[in-house]
Scaffold this motif. Structure first.
Motif, PDB file in Angstrom:
ATOM      1  N   TYR A   1      29.798  41.894  29.660  1.00 38.59           N
ATOM      2  CA  TYR A   1      30.220  41.789  31.051  1.00 38.59           C
ATOM      3  C   TYR A   1      31.066  40.537  31.258  1.00 38.59           C
ATOM      4  O   TYR A   1      30.927  39.538  30.548  1.00 38.59           O
TER       5      TYR A   1
ATOM      6  N   LYS B   1      32.934  42.142  38.790  1.00 34.82           N
ATOM      7  CA  LYS B   1      32.241  42.136  37.503  1.00 34.82           C
ATOM      8  C   LYS B   1      32.797  43.259  36.652  1.00 34.82           C
ATOM      9  O   LYS B   1      32.713  44.434  37.016  1.00 34.82           O
TER      10      LYS B   1
ATOM     11  N   SER C   1      34.746  38.178  44.332  1.00 34.13           N
ATOM     12  CA  SER C   1      34.163  38.329  42.999  1.00 34.13           C
ATOM     13  C   SER C   1      34.314  39.762  42.492  1.00 34.13           C
ATOM     14  O   SER C   1      34.397  40.707  43.278  1.00 34.13           O
TER      15      SER C   1
ATOM     16  N   GLN D   1      31.665  38.333  34.616  1.00 32.79           N
ATOM     17  CA  GLN D   1      31.480  38.041  36.038  1.00 32.79           C
ATOM     18  C   GLN D   1      32.559  37.068  36.462  1.00 32.79           C
ATOM     19  O   GLN D   1      32.650  35.964  35.915  1.00 32.79           O
TER      20      GLN D   1
ATOM     21  N   SER E   1      32.957  45.421  33.015  1.00 32.66           N
ATOM     22  CA  SER E   1      32.080  45.863  31.935  1.00 32.66           C
ATOM     23  C   SER E   1      32.904  46.338  30.756  1.00 32.66           C
ATOM     24  O   SER E   1      33.967  46.936  30.935  1.00 32.66           O
TER      25      SER E   1
END
Length: 121
Positions: free
Chosen positions: A79, A18, A16, A81, A20
């Motif tokens: 964001y 994330k 994973s 994800q 921004s």
């Protein structure tokens, strides 16, 4: 409008990340903030979009159920994800500002500089 993308990196398949996107400047009305990606030698591809106000979101089938877009209006950030990443998710990820919640690249009028995401198999 100025956009600054960050958070990319190298991750193994199944992992994973994330991302921004910091948005600043003259953000008025209810624009859409989107994420696109571009792999080497390929066209820029739509990944996700969200309205600055409200719950409307848009995803292509290729990322549904794996990617989630969200925003923090107080901080001026959007964001992305990304879960269960695949090697085909590799590319430079850009955030973009537009007036319409659509998938077409041409509808977005401001772009960040991009952040590299590399997914190894």
């Amino acid at each position: 409008v100025q956009l600054q993308a960050s958070g990319g990196g190298l991750v193994q398949a199944g992992g994973s990340l994330k991302l921004s996107c910091a948005a600043s400047g003259d953000i008025w009305g209810n624009p859409a903030i989107a994420w696109f990606r571009q792999a080497t030698g390929k066209e820029r591809e739509f990944v996700a979009a969200v309205r600055w106000i409200g719950a409307s979101q848009l995803y292509p089938d290729s990322v549904k159920g794996r990617f989630t877009i969200s925003r923090d209006n107080a901080d001026g950030k959007v964001y992305l994800q990304m879960n269960n990443l695949k090697p085909e998710d590799t590319g430079v990820y850009y955030c973009a500002h537009g007036r319409l919640l659509v998938k077409q690249t041409s509808s977005y009028d401001a772009w960040g500089q991009g952040t590299q995401v590399t997914v190894s198999s």
